[in-house]
Scaffold this motif. Structure first.
Motif, mmCIF file in Angstrom:
data_model
loop_
_atom_site.group_PDB
_atom_site.id
_atom_site.type_symbol
_atom_site.label_atom_id
_atom_site.label_comp_id
_atom_site.label_asym_id
_atom_site.label_seq_id
_atom_site.Cartn_x
_atom_site.Cartn_y
_atom_site.Cartn_z
ATOM 1 N N HIS A 18 -0.046 8.320 6.928
ATOM 2 C CA HIS A 18 0.635 7.808 8.118
ATOM 3 C C HIS A 18 -0.272 7.840 9.340
ATOM 4 O O HIS A 18 -0.236 6.928 10.175
ATOM 5 N N ARG A 19 -1.068 8.900 9.468
ATOM 6 C CA ARG A 19 -1.952 8.982 10.626
ATOM 7 C C ARG A 19 -2.967 7.841 10.616
ATOM 8 O O ARG A 19 -3.230 7.204 11.647
ATOM 9 N N ALA A 52 0.830 -1.201 0.000
ATOM 10 C CA ALA A 52 0.000 0.000 0.000
ATOM 11 C C ALA A 52 0.870 1.259 0.000
ATOM 12 O O ALA A 52 0.548 2.251 -0.669
ATOM 13 N N PHE A 53 1.974 1.232 0.731
ATOM 14 C CA PHE A 53 2.920 2.346 0.713
ATOM 15 C C PHE A 53 3.468 2.552 -0.701
ATOM 16 O O PHE A 53 3.470 3.676 -1.230
ATOM 17 N N ASP A 54 3.938 1.458 -1.309
ATOM 18 C CA ASP A 54 4.553 1.557 -2.633
ATOM 19 C C ASP A 54 3.570 2.070 -3.679
ATOM 20 O O ASP A 54 3.886 2.965 -4.473
ATOM 21 N N LYS A 55 2.368 1.501 -3.699
ATOM 22 C CA LYS A 55 1.390 1.875 -4.718
ATOM 23 C C LYS A 55 0.899 3.305 -4.525
ATOM 24 O O LYS A 55 0.683 4.035 -5.496
ATOM 25 N N ILE A 105 -0.811 14.510 1.962
ATOM 26 C CA ILE A 105 -1.416 13.183 1.789
ATOM 27 C C ILE A 105 -0.574 12.131 2.510
ATOM 28 O O ILE A 105 -1.115 11.224 3.163
ATOM 29 N N ALA A 106 0.739 12.245 2.409
ATOM 30 C CA ALA A 106 1.624 11.298 3.103
ATOM 31 C C ALA A 106 1.415 11.359 4.614
ATOM 32 O O ALA A 106 1.405 10.328 5.301
ATOM 33 N N ALA A 107 1.232 12.579 5.148
ATOM 34 C CA ALA A 107 1.005 12.735 6.584
ATOM 35 C C ALA A 107 -0.328 12.120 6.992
ATOM 36 O O ALA A 107 -0.425 11.424 8.015
ATOM 37 N N LEU A 119 7.473 8.230 1.448
ATOM 38 C CA LEU A 119 6.287 8.757 2.117
ATOM 39 C C LEU A 119 6.595 9.168 3.552
ATOM 40 O O LEU A 119 6.019 10.135 4.061
ATOM 41 N N GLU A 120 7.491 8.458 4.207
ATOM 42 C CA GLU A 120 7.861 8.843 5.576
ATOM 43 C C GLU A 120 8.542 10.211 5.585
ATOM 44 O O GLU A 120 8.258 11.065 6.438
#
Length: 360
Positions: free
Chosen positions: A262-263, A176-179, A257-259, A194-195
């Motif tokens: 992560h949340r 899911a992170f990669d996609k 969106i990355a934040a 993303l981190e």
């Protein structure tokens, strides 16, 4: 086999890391004599994911030199080895065949016992490696394993005694992170990118779903299952609906969106782990007020944002979170050696040399 002194060569090739490690275990403890790893990220980046055929050919190309280099750096000759270990599954069948056939050939030529190791068991047992600074978790303990191919919560009750409390019903978290990163035009692998972006983002700007939160498997049993496909799809739909924007605005939107991503992931992992802690206390009522050992492993466990979230939960719920150094989070041969040592110490028989690799 005597366990007074054991020098073990381990190989790992279940996906896109070609890894070799040389470890020695004796009365003074366990030492990593040498280890080497070739990552194939650059070879797969243009495809946005691992291409099995390319991975298998790369393993075949790099293994001979990595084995020679590792033995040389460790100051060990083939005749000084006590055993050979290798990942035999699960994973990409081409890579598994290359690694296991090479390891079995060495074992047969040198007359050594061969230990075929389950890749996920290597992750599960890696925090028990004697070289780590923290005291190793004792059985029973909970494991949250999150990687590109798997997302599981496992109750490790003893060597070879693993009860899966929950797993992803669709995408693994690393997937899911990669996609999600690729959807936003960011490079592969998506987790580290993303981190980095999330640290500079505002998590409240966009609303993203938290799949399965609050669901129950049964009326009296809290679910530990995961689902990340809907979260990835929500990112795709959100990104498609955004208007044209400047480079600066685009970058900030990616960060936001990355934040938010992560949340939501932190919320999901903490919710599922909290359910697992409840189930642990039901299964082990005599554990009392003692902190429940919890380990967070797999490639995604290198994510410091997620580590912090889980650490906070464990502090609230009388649990003790353990992680491994970043180098042991992703696929590596040290964890395969660790699992083999555990089997040797328990006097378990080595695997018959003819047993096949197991992709599933």
């Amino acid at each position: 086999m005597t366990t007074t002194c054991c020098t073990l060569l381990a190989l790992e090739s279940s996906c896109d890391e070609t890894a070799v490690a040389l470890l020695r275990q004796d009365a003074s403890g366990t030492r990593v004599l040498a280890e080497n790893l070739h990552s194939q990220i650059a070879q797969h980046a243009e495809y946005g994911g691992v291409v099995p055929e390319i991975a298998a050919r790369a393993h075949l190309h790099y293994f001979p030199d990595l084995i020679r280099q590792t033995l040389s750096e460790g100051g060990i000759l083939m005749d000084n080895l006590t055993a050979i270990a290798c990942t035999t599954g699960p994973g990409l069948i081409g890579g598994l065949l290359v690694g296991s056939m090479m390891a079995r050939a060495i074992a047969r030529r040198e007359g050594l016992p061969f230990y075929g190791i389950h890749h996920l068991e290597g992750h599960l047992l890696s925090p028990r490696l004697g070289t780590l600074p923290r005291s190793k978790p004792e059985f029973p303990y909970l494991v949250l394993l999150a990687s590109g191919g798997h997302t599981l919560i496992v109750l490790a009750e003893g060597l070879g005694q693993y009860c899966i409390l929950g797993r992803s019903r669709d995408d693994a978290l690393g997937e899911a992170f990669d996609k999600s990163a690729i959807i936003m035009g960011l490079p592969y692998p998506g987790g580290p990118v993303l981190e980095r972006y999330a640290v500079k983002g505002e998590p409240d700007r966009f609303s993203l779903p938290s799949p399965l939160i609050g669901s129950r498997e049964k009326a009296d049993r809290m679910s530990c299952d995961f689902s990340f496909s809907g979260l990835k799809t929500a990112v795709a739909r959100l990104w498609q609906k955004l208007p044209q924007m400047s480079e600066t605005a685009r970058y900030q939107t990616q960060c936001d969106i990355a934040a938010g991503f992560h949340r939501v992931v932190s919320k999901i992992l903490c919710n599922r782990l909290e359910n697992a802690l409840q189930r642990f206390r039901v299964r082990y009522p005599n554990h009392g007020t003692h902190a429940i050992p919890v380990v967070f492993v797999g490639g995604v466990s290198a994510n410091q944002i997620l580590r912090n979230a889980l650490e906070g939960l464990c502090q609230q719920k009388s649990a003790q979170l353990s992680t491994v150094p970043h180098a042991l989070c992703t696929d590596n041969a040290v964890m395969i050696a660790c699992a083999a040592f555990e089997r040797i110490q328990a006097n378990l028989s080595p695997e018959p040399n003819h047993n096949p690799a197991r992709p599933r």
